[in-house]
Design a protein around this motif. Structure first.
Motif, PDB file in Angstrom:
ATOM      1  N   GLU A 288     -26.961  34.019  -8.419  1.00  0.00           N
ATOM      2  CA  GLU A 288     -27.050  34.911  -7.565  1.00  0.00           C
ATOM      3  C   GLU A 288     -26.446  36.220  -8.394  1.00  0.00           C
ATOM      4  OE1 GLU A 288     -27.599  36.123  -3.899  1.00  0.00           O
ATOM      5  OE2 GLU A 288     -28.986  33.965  -4.345  1.00  0.00           O
TER       6      GLU A 288
ATOM      7  N   THR B 133     -25.547  38.514  -0.627  1.00  0.00           N
ATOM      8  CA  THR B 133     -26.070  38.670   0.719  1.00  0.00           C
ATOM      9  C   THR B 133     -27.804  39.517  -0.072  1.00  0.00           C
ATOM     10  OG1 THR B 133     -25.016  38.668   1.894  1.00  0.00           O
ATOM     11  CG2 THR B 133     -27.146  39.507   3.252  1.00  0.00           C
TER      12      THR B 133
ATOM     13  N   ASP C  55     -21.213  25.266  -7.052  1.00  0.00           N
ATOM     14  CA  ASP C  55     -21.726  26.340  -6.622  1.00  0.00           C
ATOM     15  C   ASP C  55     -21.431  27.317  -7.585  1.00  0.00           C
ATOM     16  OD1 ASP C  55     -21.343  25.168  -4.326  1.00  0.00           O
ATOM     17  OD2 ASP C  55     -18.837  25.669  -3.601  1.00  0.00           O
TER      18      ASP C  55
ATOM     19  N   GLY D 186     -28.370  31.187   4.420  1.00  0.00           N
ATOM     20  CA  GLY D 186     -26.971  30.716   3.631  1.00  0.00           C
ATOM     21  C   GLY D 186     -27.726  29.161   2.740  1.00  0.00           C
ATOM     22  N   ARG D 187     -28.810  28.699   2.707  1.00  0.00           N
ATOM     23  CA  ARG D 187     -29.194  27.368   2.702  1.00  0.00           C
ATOM     24  C   ARG D 187     -29.421  27.616   0.444  1.00  0.00           C
ATOM     25  NH1 ARG D 187     -33.406  24.012   2.227  1.00  0.00           N
ATOM     26  NH2 ARG D 187     -34.503  26.508   2.950  1.00  0.00           N
ATOM     27  N   ARG D 188     -28.940  26.752   0.266  1.00  0.00           N
ATOM     28  CA  ARG D 188     -29.187  26.708  -0.954  1.00  0.00           C
ATOM     29  C   ARG D 188     -31.028  26.112  -1.469  1.00  0.00           C
ATOM     30  NH1 ARG D 188     -24.606  23.306  -4.209  1.00  0.00           N
ATOM     31  NH2 ARG D 188     -22.255  24.702  -3.752  1.00  0.00           N
TER      32      ARG D 188
ATOM     33  N   LEU E 249     -29.031  31.278  -3.046  1.00  0.00           N
ATOM     34  CA  LEU E 249     -29.587  30.733  -1.074  1.00  0.00           C
ATOM     35  C   LEU E 249     -30.026  31.968  -0.469  1.00  0.00           C
ATOM     36  CD1 LEU E 249     -25.140  31.905  -0.922  1.00  0.00           C
ATOM     37  CD2 LEU E 249     -26.461  30.598  -2.091  1.00  0.00           C
TER      38      LEU E 249
ATOM     39  N   ARG F 225     -23.684  30.411  -7.898  1.00  0.00           N
ATOM     40  CA  ARG F 225     -22.899  31.837  -8.287  1.00  0.00           C
ATOM     41  C   ARG F 225     -23.513  32.463  -9.325  1.00  0.00           C
ATOM     42  NH1 ARG F 225     -18.114  29.588  -6.959  1.00  0.00           N
ATOM     43  NH2 ARG F 225     -17.757  28.532  -9.153  1.00  0.00           N
TER      44      ARG F 225
END
Length: 362
Positions: free
Chosen positions: A234, A2, A227, A56-58, A52, A231
């Motif tokens: 982030e 987050t 994905d 939570g949107r790409r 994100l 990852r």
């Protein structure tokens, strides 16, 4: 993960509201008069990928490396009575700047009540084209600022970002004047403010691929990320946040190198392995590249006691591998120490009709 700061709390709109220029006291019926504006450039990216947002949107995002010196200047000369879409640009061919001027005229006329009219945008600057240093964004932002100045306004960063994205589809965060932010370049919004400033860096700049310009439109669409890409983005984002918070140059260099290595899947620079090897042998913190161009840099900690020896060794190694060095600079606002003021005046690539594709040495 987050993000610590989401788009609702870190939007550029909140950074600087529109402020009236002293000339805004002119009667609203008056036509605008000649205005000026300027914008910096950058030295490619420290981080780029898919991330994100707070919802939570790409979305695609990047963190640029500020570059002191090169930039664009613009002068907007209104032509009262001409259609607002009738904008000429000198030098000719800079269609993104012309589009930005048309958008800015409409925005400023609406805000001030002054008549919208066409005119001429005169651009100047020394940002090399096609190397991934934000040359088009620098032109666009300088133009937006010049038109706003002509109308007696200073546009806030959020409005500038919105208009810049409309003018060129994707924009670098040059309107934020060097603050370290994760910026959604296709949406014109800040995803996260990473801190007040990057740790000081000494950068030995160079050009990969012979300095040949890169067609950014031919690169893969970041929207195709899976994905695994998210990852990875982030994870690097969290590490870069920590590096900025703690002033950890080594960690920042590791993030930049990892991002650059992932970028090679699209760019495929044949010299990249040699560049990372040079960084390793000379004790550098890492390397960074322009993810949409040929410019690159070897990153050093300017506090290193043997900085001069390391930079000299790096320059010799670049020369031995046939990688043209461009300039050595520091991101610190303090005067550079020792070799941070050195550089070699070598071309980064062939000249273009728009502006030379080279960086002069400091």
């Amino acid at each position: 993960m987050t993000p610590t700061t989401g788009p609702d709390t870190a939007r550029p709109e909140s950074d600087c509201p529109d402020t009236p220029h002293p000339e805004s006291t002119r009667p609203h019926t008056a036509y605008p008069r000649t205005g000026t504006g300027s914008a910096p450039s950058h030295h490619g990216e420290l981080l780029q990928g898919v991330f994100l947002d707070a919802a939570g949107r790409r979305c695609a995002g990047l963190v640029t490396l500020p570059l002191p010196g090169p930039g664009s200047g613009a002068v907007f000369v209104p032509r009262p009575g001409t259609p607002p879409e009738a904008v000429a640009v000198v030098p000719a061919g800079r269609v993104k700047a012309a589009g930005a001027a048309v958008l800015a005229v409409a925005e400023c006329a609406r805000r001030t009540g002054r008549p919208a009219c066409g005119g001429e945008v005169r651009l100047s600057g020394d940002v090399p084209v096609g190397l991934g240093m934000g040359s088009s964004t620098s032109d666009v932002i300088a133009t937006l600022r010049a038109v706003a100045d002509a109308y007696g306004l200073r546009l806030d960063p959020g409005t500038t970002a919105r208009l810049a994205v409309r003018a060129e589809t994707a924009s670098d965060p040059l309107m934020l004047d060097g603050r370290p932010v994760l910026f959604a370049q296709r949406e014109g919004r800040v995803l996260e403010t990473l801190g007040p400033a990057l740790p000081p860096l000494t950068v030995v700049g160079c050009a990969l691929g012979g300095g040949a310009p890169v067609d950014t439109l031919s690169l893969p669409d970041p929207g195709d990320a899976d994905d695994t890409d998210v990852r990875a983005g982030e994870r690097l984002r969290a590490l870069l946040r920590r590096a900025v918070a703690t002033g950890d140059v080594r960690l920042l260099g590791a993030v930049a190198t990892a991002s650059a290595r992932r970028g090679q899947r699209a760019l495929g620079h044949p010299e990249f392995d040699a560049l990372t090897g040079i960084a390793r042998r000379t004790g550098a913190a890492g390397v960074q590249i322009a993810h949409s161009g040929a410019v690159a840099g070897v990153l050093f900690d300017p506090a290193a006691p043997d900085l001069r020896r390391r930079v000299d060794a790096c320059l010799r190694a670049l020369d031995a591998h046939g990688i043209p060095a461009t300039r050595t600079f520091t991101t610190s606002k303090e005067p550079p120490h020792g070799p941070a003021r050195r550089g070699v005046d070598r071309p980064a690539g062939p000249h273009t009709a728009r502006r030379p594709a080279r960086l002069s040495a400091l």
